[in-house]
Design a protein around this motif. Structure first.
Motif: not given
Length: 421
Positions: A187-199
């Motif tokens: 998984w991936y995404g932006i901000g908080e959450g599961k997987g690879l995240r951009a913060k």
């Protein structure tokens, strides 16, 4: 005429034709994908940039890589524009290209995989290892007979892989993650959450800074959607067990994807952006990125596609442009067998509904080059001129299969030179 003749052929026969062609091509070129790690990228928006990012990221690990996208083709160190005007070209093209990748010593092949290509069996005979999902919004609905069919068409890719890389920020991510047969999901995404995240995201007109796995990354292409595209590429690298340091460095050096938020610099005192953006969601994302650019006024040149494709979106595009731009110029895009004047009027009527007035801040110009010249003639220092719908496509598609050579950046450059004192 040609599109009407095709419509008379029963769908099962069309499907059988495409299936047999795909199998024949697989046989003719010796089943080349068996010798590659094949990664398919699908979704409504971001496929081209994600695939290109991924090719660059994989290449940074020392492995030769090839990719086929709507905009760019790549085999190892050779890159060129896709002149077929097709995301997944048929008639043996893909298998021939995969064989050329093998011959060039490529380890990876990244294939931008469209819903229409999947429905037409162009994936048949290609041994996909990983499927990447970017996002899903209504597009090509008429061609697929409804949104549900469109959504299911994308799922075909995931039925042919064991590993999926999925955008956790999409409401449809779980749908594709539930595809039977998947063994691994990244998984991936932006901000908080599961997987690879951009913060810790900092977005600017010249790109973005953010952290991934605690490391700071700079991306030269602006907009949140490009952060998501980069994350998709990095998450795919992670799914392959690769260290992310070199892929992140490689993505930070990508300053241009042809026809995707491409700046045109010809000595003008205003900003010019060329972007593909053919449908409402890509419009919305584009304007989010454009909002980061300082400007006095925005002049938007747009049209909409013919060929019976997504007729309902035409006035929507016009209204969206009218609500976001100070001046709207509606012109030809790819009419195919449709009447280009009718398409232009349908888009322009949406702009009228959005508050624009013909001859004042709304112009209907059939010839696309003339429309671009008009935009540059109207531009003042500090303005933003945005050209959407064509990107780096090499043709304008006309009736009866005719094609007119086209180069959006060249046309924009010529128009700038003509407008400068």
């Amino acid at each position: 005429m040609l599109s009407r003749l095709k419509a008379l052929v029963p769908a099962p026969l069309v499907g059988a034709y495409h299936y047999l062609l795909a199998r024949a091509a697989q046989f003719a070129y010796g089943d080349p994908s068996k010798e590659l790690v094949v990664i398919g990228v699908t979704g409504t928006n971001g496929k081209t940039t994600t695939a290109y990012f991924l090719a660059k990221a994989l290449e940074a690990t020392g492995a030769k890589t090839g990719c086929t996208t709507t905009a760019v083709m790549k085999i190892a160190d050779k890159e060129w524009l896709n002149k077929t005007k097709m995301t997944m070209p048929g008639r043996f093209f893909l298998q021939k290209t995969l064989r050329q990748m093998v011959q060039a010593g490529c380890t990876y092949a990244v294939i931008e995989t469209s819903s229409q290509g999947l429905v037409q069996h162009r994936h048949v005979g290609i041994h996909y290892h990983i499927g990447v999902f970017t996002n899903l919004t209504p597009e090509h609905i008429e061609a697929h007979g409804g949104f549900e069919n469109y959504k299911k068409a994308k799922r075909i890719l995931f039925e042919h892989v064991k590993t999926a890389v999925i955008n956790a920020d999409s409401e449809f991510g779980e749908y594709y993650a539930a595809t039977p047969g998947l063994e691994k999901i990244e998984w991936y995404g932006i901000g908080e959450g599961k997987g690879l995240r951009a913060k810790n995201v900092d977005m600017r007109a010249d790109g973005s800074d953010f952290t991934v796995d605690g490391a700071v990354m700079h991306l030269a292409l602006p907009g949140e959607y490009n952060i998501s595209n980069a994350l998709a590429a990095l998450a795919t690298c992670r799914s392959l067990g690769l260290d992310l340091e070199k892929p992140m460095e490689a993505l930070s050096r990508v300053s241009r994807v042809p026809g995707r938020f491409e700046r045109v610099e010809a000595g003008q005192p205003w900003t010019v952006i060329v972007d593909y953006a053919p449908e409402p969601e890509s419009f919305r994302r584009l304007y989010e990125a454009l909002a980061l650019i300082p400007k006095t006024r925005t002049i938007h040149v747009l049209g909409s596609c013919g060929g019976g494709r997504d007729v309902a979106r035409r006035p929507v595009l016009g209204r969206m442009a009218a609500e976001r731009a100070d001046i709207v110029i509606v012109t030809n895009e790819d009419p195919y067998d449709d009447d280009p004047r009718t398409i232009i009027d349908q888009v322009a009527d949406g702009a009228v509904a959005g508050g624009k007035k013909d001859g004042q801040n709304l112009f209907r110009i059939l010839d696309r080059k003339e429309a671009i010249f008009k935009a540059m003639a109207l531009a003042r220092p500090g303005d933003l001129v945005v050209l959407t719908g064509k990107g780096c496509e090499p043709w304008i598609c006309l009736s009866n299969g005719r094609k007119m050579p086209w180069d959006e950046v060249k046309a924009a450059t010529e128009a700038i030179h003509a407008a400068l004192p």
